[in-house]
Write an enzyme that holds these catalytic residues in place. Structure first.
Site, PDB file in Angstrom:
ATOM      1  N   GLU A   9       0.804  -1.230   0.000  1.00  0.00           N
ATOM      2  CA  GLU A   9       0.000   0.000   0.000  1.00  0.00           C
ATOM      3  C   GLU A   9       0.831   1.273   0.000  1.00  0.00           C
ATOM      4  O   GLU A   9       0.454   2.263  -0.600  1.00  0.00           O
ATOM      5  CB  GLU A   9      -0.953   0.015   1.200  1.00  0.00           C
ATOM      6  CG  GLU A   9      -2.074  -1.003   1.103  1.00  0.00           C
ATOM      7  CD  GLU A   9      -3.008  -0.921   2.297  1.00  0.00           C
ATOM      8  OE1 GLU A   9      -3.228   0.183   2.801  1.00  0.00           O
ATOM      9  OE2 GLU A   9      -3.517  -1.969   2.724  1.00  0.00           O
ATOM     10  N   ASP A  82      -2.708  -4.556   3.486  1.00  0.00           N
ATOM     11  CA  ASP A  82      -2.933  -4.791   4.913  1.00  0.00           C
ATOM     12  C   ASP A  82      -3.920  -5.931   5.165  1.00  0.00           C
ATOM     13  O   ASP A  82      -4.805  -6.210   4.346  1.00  0.00           O
ATOM     14  CB  ASP A  82      -3.442  -3.511   5.585  1.00  0.00           C
ATOM     15  CG  ASP A  82      -2.365  -2.441   5.649  1.00  0.00           C
ATOM     16  OD1 ASP A  82      -1.181  -2.800   5.530  1.00  0.00           O
ATOM     17  OD2 ASP A  82      -2.712  -1.257   5.804  1.00  0.00           O
ATOM     18  N   ASP A  84      -6.711  -6.518   6.688  1.00  0.00           N
ATOM     19  CA  ASP A  84      -8.025  -6.138   7.198  1.00  0.00           C
ATOM     20  C   ASP A  84      -8.956  -5.942   5.996  1.00  0.00           C
ATOM     21  O   ASP A  84      -8.572  -6.173   4.851  1.00  0.00           O
ATOM     22  CB  ASP A  84      -7.957  -4.875   8.067  1.00  0.00           C
ATOM     23  CG  ASP A  84      -7.327  -3.686   7.349  1.00  0.00           C
ATOM     24  OD1 ASP A  84      -7.210  -3.717   6.105  1.00  0.00           O
ATOM     25  OD2 ASP A  84      -6.946  -2.715   8.025  1.00  0.00           O
ATOM     26  N   GLU A  86     -10.192  -3.266   4.570  1.00  0.00           N
ATOM     27  CA  GLU A  86      -9.774  -2.234   3.619  1.00  0.00           C
ATOM     28  C   GLU A  86      -8.611  -2.746   2.771  1.00  0.00           C
ATOM     29  O   GLU A  86      -8.559  -2.537   1.555  1.00  0.00           O
ATOM     30  CB  GLU A  86      -9.376  -0.961   4.373  1.00  0.00           C
ATOM     31  CG  GLU A  86      -9.504   0.313   3.561  1.00  0.00           C
ATOM     32  CD  GLU A  86     -10.949   0.662   3.227  1.00  0.00           C
ATOM     33  OE1 GLU A  86     -11.171   1.227   2.143  1.00  0.00           O
ATOM     34  OE2 GLU A  86     -11.860   0.369   4.036  1.00  0.00           O
ATOM     35  N   TYR A 284       0.743  -4.225  13.260  1.00  0.00           N
ATOM     36  CA  TYR A 284      -0.291  -3.431  12.595  1.00  0.00           C
ATOM     37  C   TYR A 284      -1.096  -2.623  13.614  1.00  0.00           C
ATOM     38  O   TYR A 284      -1.476  -3.130  14.671  1.00  0.00           O
ATOM     39  CB  TYR A 284      -1.210  -4.350  11.801  1.00  0.00           C
ATOM     40  CG  TYR A 284      -2.097  -3.617  10.831  1.00  0.00           C
ATOM     41  CD1 TYR A 284      -1.561  -2.709   9.935  1.00  0.00           C
ATOM     42  CD2 TYR A 284      -3.471  -3.843  10.811  1.00  0.00           C
ATOM     43  CE1 TYR A 284      -2.376  -2.038   9.022  1.00  0.00           C
ATOM     44  CE2 TYR A 284      -4.289  -3.177   9.907  1.00  0.00           C
ATOM     45  CZ  TYR A 284      -3.735  -2.273   9.016  1.00  0.00           C
ATOM     46  OH  TYR A 284      -4.534  -1.610   8.129  1.00  0.00           O
ATOM     47  N   ARG A 286      -4.071  -1.019  13.347  1.00  0.00           N
ATOM     48  CA  ARG A 286      -5.539  -0.975  13.345  1.00  0.00           C
ATOM     49  C   ARG A 286      -6.041  -2.337  13.805  1.00  0.00           C
ATOM     50  O   ARG A 286      -6.124  -3.280  13.016  1.00  0.00           O
ATOM     51  CB  ARG A 286      -6.073  -0.628  11.951  1.00  0.00           C
ATOM     52  CG  ARG A 286      -5.729   0.795  11.534  1.00  0.00           C
ATOM     53  CD  ARG A 286      -6.434   1.221  10.251  1.00  0.00           C
ATOM     54  NE  ARG A 286      -6.054   2.560   9.876  1.00  0.00           N
ATOM     55  CZ  ARG A 286      -5.052   2.872   9.054  1.00  0.00           C
ATOM     56  NH1 ARG A 286      -4.340   1.906   8.513  1.00  0.00           N
ATOM     57  NH2 ARG A 286      -4.767   4.118   8.771  1.00  0.00           N
ATOM     58  N   HIS A 329      -5.879 -11.687  15.137  1.00  0.00           N
ATOM     59  CA  HIS A 329      -4.987 -10.546  15.057  1.00  0.00           C
ATOM     60  C   HIS A 329      -4.358 -10.291  16.421  1.00  0.00           C
ATOM     61  O   HIS A 329      -4.817 -10.789  17.431  1.00  0.00           O
ATOM     62  CB  HIS A 329      -5.752  -9.311  14.589  1.00  0.00           C
ATOM     63  CG  HIS A 329      -6.257  -9.433  13.193  1.00  0.00           C
ATOM     64  ND1 HIS A 329      -7.206  -8.584  12.667  1.00  0.00           N
ATOM     65  CD2 HIS A 329      -5.959 -10.302  12.200  1.00  0.00           C
ATOM     66  CE1 HIS A 329      -7.463  -8.932  11.415  1.00  0.00           C
ATOM     67  NE2 HIS A 329      -6.713  -9.968  11.112  1.00  0.00           N
TER      68      HIS A 329
END
Length: 807
Positions: A9, A82, A84, A86, A284, A286, A329
């Site tokens: 990203e 990532d 997740d 998104e 990570y 988030r 996670h």
């Protein structure tokens, strides 16, 4: 030919990963999403199962072409966005936009950017998780439907340019309701009694009465009954206690603690955490999980044992309370527990150390304490042993445990912090130094900070780790909420003191209600909120919004079909949109009558205008125009009184003269100011434009003149638009609105007018880069002041272009 193309990203992440993978791998960045719904139009085919139309972003077209060429030449394309929803959606959009073949495309995920994590991910690729993609799509589409259909309703009924959003409107509602709760709060006072005793060897003991008195008379009566009293230790109770460390950080707890300890905004915390993650220093950022991997637990245990000793180790496995948390996670933690500090920017160092301390402390032993409570009896010669008893508490840390590394902060002002008590024995008589009964006032719930708003949203199940920071930023950018400091107000309080067997009373003053970085709603927020609560209760309902979040979770788990979820929401929502045609614009609370002017009899009202709320006296007529005044900071339309409104019309006002010229005070676009002899002087934060006098105004004028004189290095009578000034970053040339840096080799005081114009011409001819660069004709700005000539001086200049240069 490239054997392996890895797409991530961000460019920072690409640079880090490329160093781990070797020469057979080329790592490139997508710079986030490459496709999205177009900015204009709804781009969603509601009748065809909510099918979206995506387009490649204009600023990504060249990038997509480059990635397509690299992908066509590669044997394998690794999508490494990532881990997740998104990130999964970004990978899916890349696959679609680049026309990637299924047999040469692999999806890899990792929660930390370390060599082992990257190599392990390469060894265990998977296919795209379309359930995660659909959950992200459902959120994006639902939010587009709400914004696209509801925002125009607000434009028609309230004000052009307004916006509504499924999560942002709920966040605004929380802030509006808290503001009204505070304004409606009825403060009650009571009297808190505390006593200071002198103990042996110069030590002191502070004790308090466990209850407050409702009235001054009750407090005075108690102190009278304590006159000539004998104070003794009636009982000493010592109990063992412990403190347990908090779990490692989740996204929201990191935002809260960084706000309390480091004074970071939510967006700043996430920006710095992103840098730490991309440089491979933390996992990570988030996440809503407090879980640590077995590998992390082992590494933390090794670090604790080596640095502090085995007695400080206590392995814990935390279980996240949230039903939606993804336990696979991890919490936010350092990738290498042996690194307790880093040599990056100061903010990155501070946030990293906070994350390291929190994660390490979570695996350390409890702090062992000893808490002591002393009960003090009062024996009065006139009243005997009083039923009221004083209490003194303290604690001793017997073993510091995790406190050696980290102490969690709270949002409360009165954070528990008990001092150690001096040596005491039962029956010991104490010497009273003084006893005070101080008037104290009840307080409403505190206004939200960015971090406490995130905490509340999380408690209600609204939003997810990736949405907290954008939501908090959006409500401020849209003008619904302002974050600011506000000064406190002065109030009087009473204090009764017993000292040397004599009682005295006194009135004192204190400042209360000062606010630091708190969130305040605007008038627009209140009007929009009330409108949505009345006509779209579902959209702004806390439980409903939380249920929608759970539906997204169900889609991500493959237990719900996203089109059916959207249809269920949209049918009822769209009917309400259609019914808004019946709502009269005049019925929306954009104006309120305050009464009539006591002298002229004209109507006085407060209204919401294009540039904010204002007060109006009179009505628009052919021969007479109404008068207008803006509201002051902190005033709201819904509670403005007639008296407060009339006060706003006292400006501008004359406050005397100076140097035979009138001084006027007024409020302008940039705040209150003094006008004198055609010039303007800003008032300080401490100055009230409604009460400032001529003496203070003269001080402000003189101070500004002195500052300007010190700032000016040289002026040119032949061309007054050209000046040499002393700025924040050193001397510079000012030509109109253009600022030109002076080379270090030049002496500012010896520069001629011709040299100044030549430096301006040279600066204008340099290529424009950075944030001030413009494309095409926009770059060819013309500054008339740079070429202005005077016949008296006879200067000639051929320069016609100039560019604003940042000082």
């Amino acid at each position: 030919m490239t054997k392996n193309l890895v797409i991530v990203e961000s460019p920072a992440k690409a640079k880090t990963i490329e160093g781990y993978l070797g020469k057979d791998f080329t790592v490139r960045s997508s710079f986030g999403h490459v496709r999205d719904l177009p900015e204009k139009g709804i781009a969603i085919d509601v009748k065809n199962h909510f099918r979206p139309t995506y387009e490649i972003n204009d600023d990504k077209k060249d990038l997509v072409n480059q990635l397509q060429q690299l992908a066509a030449d590669a044997e394998v394309v690794w999508l490494a966005t990532d881990d997740d929803r998104e990130g999964e959606a970004i990978s899916w959009h890349l696959k679609e936009a680049l026309n990637l073949q299924e047999n040469k495309t692999k999806r890899i995920v990792f929660r930390e950017i370390t060599k082992n994590a990257i190599l392990n991910a390469i060894q265990s690729p998977r296919s795209l998780d379309l359930d995660l993609v659909n959950a992200q799509q459902a959120r994006r589409i639902l939010d587009r439907l709400v914004g696209y259909e509801l925002s125009p309703v607000l434009w028609k009924k309230i004000k052009t340019g307004l916006s509504a959003g499924r999560v942002q409107s709920v966040a605004v509602r929380l802030i509006v309701e808290r503001e009204r709760e505070i304004e409606g709060f009825e403060t009650k006072s009571s009297y808190k009694v505390s006593a200071l005793f002198q103990v042996e060897k110069g030590k002191t003991l502070v004790a308090e009465l466990p209850k407050n008195f409702d009235t001054e008379a009750d407090a005075l009566d108690f102190l009278n009954r304590c006159l000539n009293g004998v104070f003794k230790i009636k009982n000493l109770e010592t109990k063992p206690a412990k403190r347990t460390p908090a779990p490692p950080f989740t996204t929201s707890t990191l935002q809260q603690e960084a706000s309390r300890k480091l004074y970071f905004s939510v967006s700043k915390t996430m920006m710095i955490a992103q840098k730490l993650y991309e440089s491979g220093k933390i996992t990570y950022m988030r996440t809503d999980s407090t879980n640590l991997s077995e590998e992390a637990l082992t590494k933390a245990a090794t670090e604790i044992t080596n640095s502090f000793g085995k007695q400080y180790l206590q392995t814990r496995r935390f279980k996240t309370k949230s039903d939606s948390a993804q336990e696979a996670h991890e919490a936010i933690r350092p990738t290498d527990f042996s690194v307790s500090s880093i040599n990056d920017s100061r903010d990155e160092q501070r946030l990293y150390e906070l994350i390291w301390k929190r994660a390490i402390a979570s695996q350390m032993a409890d702090a062992q304490l000893e808490r002591t409570t002393a009960t003090i009896s009062i024996n009065s010669p006139a009243n005997g042993v009083l039923k009221e008893e004083l209490i003194a508490t303290g604690e001793v840390i017997k073993f510091d445990g995790f406190l050696r590394v980290y102490i969690e902060s709270t949002d409360e002002d009165d954070e528990e912090n008990k001092a150690m008590l001096p040596p005491l024995t039962i029956g010991q008589q104490l010497q009273l130094d003084n006893m005070k009964a101080v008037q104290r006032f009840s307080r409403p719930a505190a206004r939200y900070t960015e971090a406490s708003l995130v905490k509340k949203l999380e408690e209600l199940g609204i939003g997810r780790p990736s949405t907290y920071a954008p939501t908090v930023s959006t409500v401020q950018q849209r003008g619904y909420v302002v974050k600011e400091d506000r000064d406190g107000k002065e109030r009087s309080y009473r204090e009764i003191t017993l000292k040397n067997n004599s009682i005295s009373t006194d009135s004192k003053k204190e400042i209360f209600g000062a606010e630091k970085a708190k969130l305040f709603p605007t008038d627009v927020a209140m009007i929009v909120n009330d409108f949505l609560v009345q006509y779209f209760p579902d959209v702004i309902d806390f439980k409903f919004t939380a249920t929608v979040e759970k539906d997204f979770d169900e889609i991500a788990q493959g237990r719900m079909i996203w089109e059916e979820m959207l249809e269920k929401f949209y049918d009822g929502f769209h009917r309400k949109i259609e019914n808004t045609d019946e709502i009269q614009r005049s019925s929306v609370g954009k104006s309120r009558s305050l009464g009539t002017h006591p002298e002229t009899g004209e109507p006085v009202s407060v209204k919401l205008g294009k540039f904010g709320p204002y007060v109006q006296i009179g009505e628009m007529e052919d021969d007479v125009k109404p008068r207008f005044a803006s509201l002051k900071k902190g005033q709201f339309m819904e509670r403005l009184s007639l008296e407060e409104a009339l006060e706003l019309f006292k400006l501008p006002r004359e406050i005397g003269s100076y140097e035979d010229k009138v001084m006027k005070v007024a409020i302008g676009k940039f705040g209150p100011y003094i006008q004198h002899d055609g010039k303007y002087y800003s008032l300080g934060k401490e100055d009230d434009p409604y009460s400032i006098d001529d003496e203070r105004a003269i001080v402000i004028i003189q101070a500004k003149r002195k500052s300007d004189a010190e700032k000016s290095i040289k002026e040119f009578p032949g061309n007054p638009d050209v000046r040499i000034l002393n700025g924040r970053f050193g001397p510079y040339i000012a030509i109109g609105k253009q600022n030109i840096k002076i080379p270090k080799s030049k002496d500012p005081k010896s520069l001629t007018l011709e040299e100044c114009l030549e430096l301006a011409k040279e600066a204008d001819s340099k290529p424009k880069t950075g944030r001030f660069a413009k494309k095409g004709a926009a770059a060819k700005t013309t500054t008339k002041a740079a070429t202005k000539t005077t016949k008296a001086a006879g200067e000639k200049s051929t320069s016609k272009k100039s560019t604003k240069t940042k000082k």
